[in-house]
Design a protein around this motif. Structure first.
Motif, PDB file in Angstrom:
ATOM      1  N   ASP A   2       0.732  -1.178  -0.102  1.00 53.60           N
ATOM      2  CA  ASP A   2      -0.117   0.004  -0.316  1.00 53.60           C
ATOM      3  C   ASP A   2       0.760   1.312  -0.069  1.00 53.60           C
ATOM      4  N   SER A   3       0.398   2.348  -0.694  1.00 53.92           N
ATOM      5  CA  SER A   3       1.082   3.324  -0.741  1.00 53.92           C
ATOM      6  C   SER A   3       0.441   4.667  -0.241  1.00 53.92           C
ATOM      7  N   VAL A   4       0.957   5.521   0.385  1.00 53.23           N
ATOM      8  CA  VAL A   4       0.238   6.692   0.771  1.00 53.23           C
ATOM      9  C   VAL A   4       0.522   7.878  -0.446  1.00 53.23           C
ATOM     10  N   GLY A  25       9.293  11.200  -9.143  1.00 52.39           N
ATOM     11  CA  GLY A  25       8.689  10.660 -10.220  1.00 52.39           C
ATOM     12  C   GLY A  25       8.786   9.203 -10.468  1.00 52.39           C
ATOM     13  N   VAL A  26       9.495   8.566  -9.625  1.00 45.11           N
ATOM     14  CA  VAL A  26       9.623   6.984  -9.476  1.00 45.11           C
ATOM     15  C   VAL A  26       8.564   6.547  -8.787  1.00 45.11           C
ATOM     16  N   SER A  27       8.116   5.462  -9.089  1.00 45.57           N
ATOM     17  CA  SER A  27       7.056   4.986  -8.114  1.00 45.57           C
ATOM     18  C   SER A  27       7.633   4.568  -6.687  1.00 45.57           C
ATOM     19  N   ASN A  28       6.784   4.506  -5.745  1.00 45.64           N
ATOM     20  CA  ASN A  28       7.289   4.141  -4.284  1.00 45.64           C
ATOM     21  C   ASN A  28       7.869   2.719  -4.438  1.00 45.64           C
ATOM     22  N   LEU A  29       6.947   1.910  -5.126  1.00 44.01           N
ATOM     23  CA  LEU A  29       7.584   0.378  -4.842  1.00 44.01           C
ATOM     24  C   LEU A  29       8.846   0.218  -5.652  1.00 44.01           C
ATOM     25  N   LYS A  30       8.997   0.934  -6.773  1.00 45.33           N
ATOM     26  CA  LYS A  30      10.239   0.604  -7.609  1.00 45.33           C
ATOM     27  C   LYS A  30      11.350   1.315  -6.839  1.00 45.33           C
ATOM     28  N   LEU A  31      11.348   2.694  -6.275  1.00 50.48           N
ATOM     29  CA  LEU A  31      12.133   3.037  -5.431  1.00 50.48           C
ATOM     30  C   LEU A  31      12.759   2.264  -4.278  1.00 50.48           C
ATOM     31  N   ILE A 181      -3.432  -6.514  -9.118  1.00 55.80           N
ATOM     32  CA  ILE A 181      -2.897  -5.134  -9.484  1.00 55.80           C
ATOM     33  C   ILE A 181      -3.593  -4.421 -10.247  1.00 55.80           C
ATOM     34  N   ARG A 182      -3.857  -3.220  -9.768  1.00 50.40           N
ATOM     35  CA  ARG A 182      -4.524  -2.243 -10.531  1.00 50.40           C
ATOM     36  C   ARG A 182      -3.485  -1.020 -10.666  1.00 50.40           C
ATOM     37  N   GLY A 183      -4.074   0.132 -11.247  1.00 54.90           N
ATOM     38  CA  GLY A 183      -2.942   1.208 -11.175  1.00 54.90           C
ATOM     39  C   GLY A 183      -1.990   0.981 -12.176  1.00 54.90           C
ATOM     40  N   ASP A 184      -0.508   1.230 -11.802  1.00 56.27           N
ATOM     41  CA  ASP A 184       0.444   1.111 -12.685  1.00 56.27           C
ATOM     42  C   ASP A 184       0.861  -0.308 -12.759  1.00 56.27           C
ATOM     43  N   PHE A 185       0.131  -1.066 -13.622  1.00 58.93           N
ATOM     44  CA  PHE A 185       0.682  -2.526 -13.786  1.00 58.93           C
ATOM     45  C   PHE A 185       1.769  -2.683 -14.496  1.00 58.93           C
ATOM     46  N   ALA A 186       2.483  -1.794 -15.473  1.00 56.50           N
ATOM     47  CA  ALA A 186       3.683  -1.956 -15.870  1.00 56.50           C
ATOM     48  C   ALA A 186       4.698  -1.793 -15.142  1.00 56.50           C
TER      49      ALA A 186
ATOM     50  N   PHE B 181      14.272   0.552   4.021  1.00 56.71           N
ATOM     51  CA  PHE B 181      13.838   0.635   2.722  1.00 56.71           C
ATOM     52  C   PHE B 181      12.454   1.433   2.640  1.00 56.71           C
ATOM     53  N   ASN B 182      11.700   1.436   3.777  1.00 57.24           N
ATOM     54  CA  ASN B 182      10.508   2.243   3.930  1.00 57.24           C
ATOM     55  C   ASN B 182      11.006   3.797   4.079  1.00 57.24           C
ATOM     56  N   PHE B 183      11.728   4.019   5.015  1.00 60.24           N
ATOM     57  CA  PHE B 183      12.031   5.358   5.167  1.00 60.24           C
ATOM     58  C   PHE B 183      12.866   6.271   4.234  1.00 60.24           C
ATOM     59  N   ILE B 184      13.873   5.433   3.660  1.00 61.27           N
ATOM     60  CA  ILE B 184      14.575   6.049   2.445  1.00 61.27           C
ATOM     61  C   ILE B 184      13.512   6.548   1.561  1.00 61.27           C
ATOM     62  N   THR B 185      12.521   5.422   0.892  1.00 63.53           N
ATOM     63  CA  THR B 185      11.586   5.857  -0.086  1.00 63.53           C
ATOM     64  C   THR B 185      10.924   7.093   0.180  1.00 63.53           C
ATOM     65  N   THR B 186      10.331   6.868   1.513  1.00 60.85           N
ATOM     66  CA  THR B 186       9.525   8.079   2.192  1.00 60.85           C
ATOM     67  C   THR B 186      10.272   9.310   1.849  1.00 60.85           C
TER      68      THR B 186
END
Lengths: 217, 627
Positions: A2-4, A25-31, A181-186, B181-186
């Motif tokens: 989940d992302s805020v 500009g990079v998605s949270n998950l990817k970063l 997976i919704r949203g940014d599927f790619a 990982f969480n905090f750096i991304t935050t």
């Protein structure tokens, strides 16, 4: 995950695709995944460092030249490298699918993911065969330093590949068909690709330092 | 599914709940503020545990030829004292502040992965309880917090004690890494519009550096521990000299982690002090970019100095010189910070609050510890200091005088924001003086003890060596520290007996965290503010800058912010993750590899791994169905 998401105070619930507005500009998950991979570099770095610092220090055999068959390992290495190609094709197909805004099942994406998973599974199979073979040649985890370091290093790499296979299968057989997976599927498929390529790159280093180096005269 | 419910907080909300509901809300929380409070309070609890262990050590050493505690018990005490203070007290207290204030200071509503954040906390708690549960089977870890091979191998530590330590620490490491990982991304991705990296408060910067250190250094410890686990469980030869292994491998890997770890412990306190001093001097931090860059440089150099812990192992003159050089280099950015803190106070309108007492005390005590640190950067000097009480004096000045006093500084500064209650200034100042006097009495004589030749980790000493007076003073000091701790804890506990009384901005702060309510609403910011400077709230109040305070930005009653719903999956996933690790306890053969034990381990592990997999699937499914 989940992302805020950031937005104004009055985010309406109809924001369908849940576009993340992120500072970089990079998605949270990817970063987060890039950071994890950086961390994993230190993990493998330490394991490889341990292998290299104990290289040639075994007091008793069998020694690497006694057991290695570079031909067999080259085949599995080739397969693993090719699986990176199919992973790239999966990521590309996912981008095309997302751009087409199609509601249909992204079968091409799933197909390339299955191909990737299959090659990964064959690689792990090769490793199981290799471990079994080496064991019968007398190389054990306890017997000498080479055994301890070799099985630990390649074993952890194999575990990473196995986790990747499991991930690919769960993603392609559950998450995508069930539309979890919704949203940014790619982007999600891309993150899977990041992990896969990383595991691949680590193997290139391991294959060079552990196997090929033994055949340098 | 209206699970993405909107929580418009009402003040009486908490009082309507029954205890069970309250407990459930804690167990399923994904709110970074609740998790921050949990970390902080758990860290305080373990601070008491570690403190009691320290008192027992000082009791045994208070007089020569003492017989209060056996040698074995003494080994257990110093091992658990250090392990508790480092991993179960200072790190979680710092994690508490990180959780609570990092999102607030960058203008975010939570961390990027709120459930992963909860997972980190529950995993940490599991690891903490697991290490301490060794007490139940009468096998407290006794090999030192550094777990040197081959002392920690089965030859010298045959029982389960070091397994508890090894496996427990792995769990704690995983917890810290997932939080990292969480905090750096935050920090990188969830900053409010206009909050560029160099407009971030110094506190957030130091937290960020710490998270980078965590994600890069803990994997190396994990590898060292995996090798130890394999040695202990399956009879591998990594640290066994008889089979060609090298115990120095452990030292290299451990200190590759261990030295960044000391910066993981001190940088949060440096960040806290960097917020407190400007606030109570009514000046911006002097040369703030220098302080930030110094913090980054300390983080970088921290990875290049590990062998100064190993000068006595005989690495050779070239390695010794190189590591001596890098170690001395670290003194430069550290000194930059100290000068900047002093320059911040210079000419300022100083207000001596309890937090300010701690901040100024921090500078003085940390400087003493830093100076003795530079002394043993020199290999010939270090050869004399190694394993003596001089080293104990040094790292207690930086860890107690630095980290702990810095964290208590943070308590008095940030408690109002975290809990909505002011702490007693009077008790804070009294507690500070007990800390200050107590710690100098305890640790300053240890410099002399070290130079007089008293080794570390001995449980008893003879009469007539000239160590009696210093040891007696140190033990008295320890009692004074304990009284100081009691005063601080009383101040904190008694604050809960009073109604919430803290204003949103009690200290005239400069950063975004002071621009919202105390304690903040569930959603932190009703409207995400736009940031135009590095002191947004100060500028609004004193410089006619753009408005960032929430009362002005959002009208009452129109807060309609979707926040992630509570979830129990982090707790469930953490339970199964810990189980996967703890199953290694069952795989240990009597001597070398034992197939039967291994089968038991794999069987247990499979069950937990399956549970972990299913809970991760449920976790992701929850995401899909709730959006």
């Amino acid at each position: 995950m989940d992302s805020v998401a950031h937005g104004s105070g009055h985010v309406d619930h109809h924001e369908e695709h849940h576009e993340e507005r992120t500072s970089l500009g990079v998605s949270n998950l990817k970063l987060a995944f890039w950071v994890f991979l950086a961390s994993d570099c230190f993990f493998f770095g330490s394991l490889i460092g341990t292998y290299m610092s104990y290289r040639g220090k075994s007091l008793v055999g069998p020694y690497p030249q006694d057991v290695f068959s570079v031909e067999v390992t080259s085949i599995s290495t080739f397969l693993l490298l090719m699986s990176s190609l199919t992973m790239v094709l999966a990521v590309r197909a996912a981008k095309i699918h997302q751009q087409s805004k199609s509601e249909s099942l992204p079968l091409t994406v799933m197909g390339w993911m299955w191909a990737t998973a299959a090659m990964g599974a064959i690689f792990v199979g090769f490793q199981v065969y290799e471990f079994n073979h080496f064991y019968h040649e007398g190389l054990t985890l306890q017997g000498n330093l080479f055994g301890s370091t070799f099985y630990t290093l390649t074993g952890f790499h194999g575990t990473h590949v196995a986790i990747g296979v499991l991930w690919l299968l769960i993603e392609s057989c559950i998450w995508i068909p069930m539309k979890w997976i919704r949203g940014d599927f790619a982007d999600r498929v891309d993150v899977t690709g990041l992990y896969w390529h990383f595991v691949d790159i680590v193997w290139i280093v391991i294959f060079t330092l552990v196997y090929l180096l033994e055949f340098v005269r | 599914m209206s699970a993405v419910s909107t929580q418009v907080e009402t003040h009486s909300h908490a009082e309507d709940q029954s205890t069970a509901q309250w407990l459930w809300s804690i167990l399923t929380t994904v709110d970074h503020k609740t998790i921050g409070r949990l970390y902080l309070l758990s860290g305080l609890l373990f601070f008491v545990v570690g403190g009691v262990e320290a008192l027992a050590i000082r009791l045994q050493l208070s007089v020569p030829n003492a017989d209060f505690i056996s040698a074995q018990r003494y080994n257990e005490l110093f091992t658990m004292h250090a392990t508790t203070m480092i991993f179960l007290s200072v790190m979680p207290m710092a994690a508490g502040f990180t959780n609570f204030f990092l999102p607030l200071q960058i203008g975010a509503r939570d961390v990027v992965f709120p459930r992963l954040n909860a997972y980190s906390y529950w995993l940490w708690l599991a690891g903490a309880l697991f290490i301490n549960s060794s007490f139940l089977v009468g096998a407290f870890p006794d090999g030192g917090w550094f777990g040197y091979a081959n002392m920690s191998g089965t030859q010298y530590s045959p029982g389960p004690a070091m397994d508890f330590w090894n496996i427990g620490l792995m769990i704690l490491g995983l917890s810290s890494m997932t939080a990292g990982f969480n905090f750096i991304t935050t920090v990188l991705n969830l900053r409010a519009p206009g909050m560029s990296l160099f407009r971030m408060p110094v506190l957030t910067w130091m937290f960020t550096v710490v998270q980078f250190l965590v994600v890069m250094s803990f994997p190396m410890l994990t590898v060292a521990q995996i090798l130890l686990l394999f040695d202990r469980n399956y009879g591998t030869n990594f640290y066994i000299p008889a089979k060609g292994g090298d115990p120095l491998l452990w030292q290299h890997l451990f200190w590759l982690f261990g030295h960044p770890e000391v910066y993981i412990l001190i940088l949060p306190s440096m960040g806290i002090v960097s917020e407190v001093l400007p606030t109570f001097s009514r000046k911006p931090l002097f040369g703030a970019p220098f302080v930030i860059f110094s913090g980054i440089l300390i983080g970088f150099l921290g990875f290049g100095v590990w062998s100064h812990h190993m000068f006595t192992t005989g690495l050779g003159p070239v390695a010794d010189s190189a590591f001596s050089l890098t170690t001395m280099l670290i003194a430069i950015p550290t000194a930059v910070k100290i000068f900047n803190w002093i320059a911040t106070m210079w000419g300022g309108k100083l207000r001596f609050t309890a937090a300010m007492y701690h901040a100024v005390g921090f500078i003085a005590l940390f400087t003493i510890g830093g100076l003795s640190g530079v002394m043993h950067a020199s290999p010939p000097v270090d050869l004399q200091h190694q394993d003596s009480y001089f080293v104990v004096a040094h790292f207690h000045y930086v860890l107690f005088g630095g980290s702990v006093i810095g964290l208590f500084c943070g308590m008095y500064f940030y408690w109002p924001k975290m809990f909505g209650r002011m702490l007693s200034e009077r008790l804070g100042k009294i507690g500070f003086w007990f800390f200050f006097v107590g710690m100098n009495l305890t640790f300053f004589p240890m410099h002399f003890l070290g130079v007089q030749g008293m080794p570390r980790r001995i449980f008893r000493y003879e009469e007539g060596l000239g160590w009696e007076t210093s040891n007696a003073i140190a033990s008295v000091g320890a009692v004074i520290i304990a009284i100081g701790t009691a005063i601080h804890l009383y101040a904190m506990l008694s604050s809960f007996l009073r109604p919430q009384d803290a204003p949103s901005d009690p200290w005239d702060g400069a950063t975004l965290d002071w621009a919202i309510a105390s304690p903040p609403h569930h959603y932190n910011f009703a409207v995400i503010p736009e940031v135009h400077s590095d002191r947004p709230f100060w500028d609004e109040k004193h410089e006619n800058g753009p408005v960032v305070s929430q009362e002005k930005l959002a009208g009452p009653g129109e807060h309609h912010v979707p926040m992630p719903p509570p979830s129990y999956w982090p707790l469930v996933a953490a339970f199964f993750t810990a189980g996967v690790f703890i199953a290694f306890m069952f795989g240990k053969g009597a001597d070398g590899f034992d197939l039967e034990a291994f089968k038991v381990q794999v069987a247990i592990q499979s069950v937990f791994a399956l549970g972990m997999l299913l809970s991760i699937l449920a976790w992701i499914r929850e995401d899909a169905t709730h959006r």
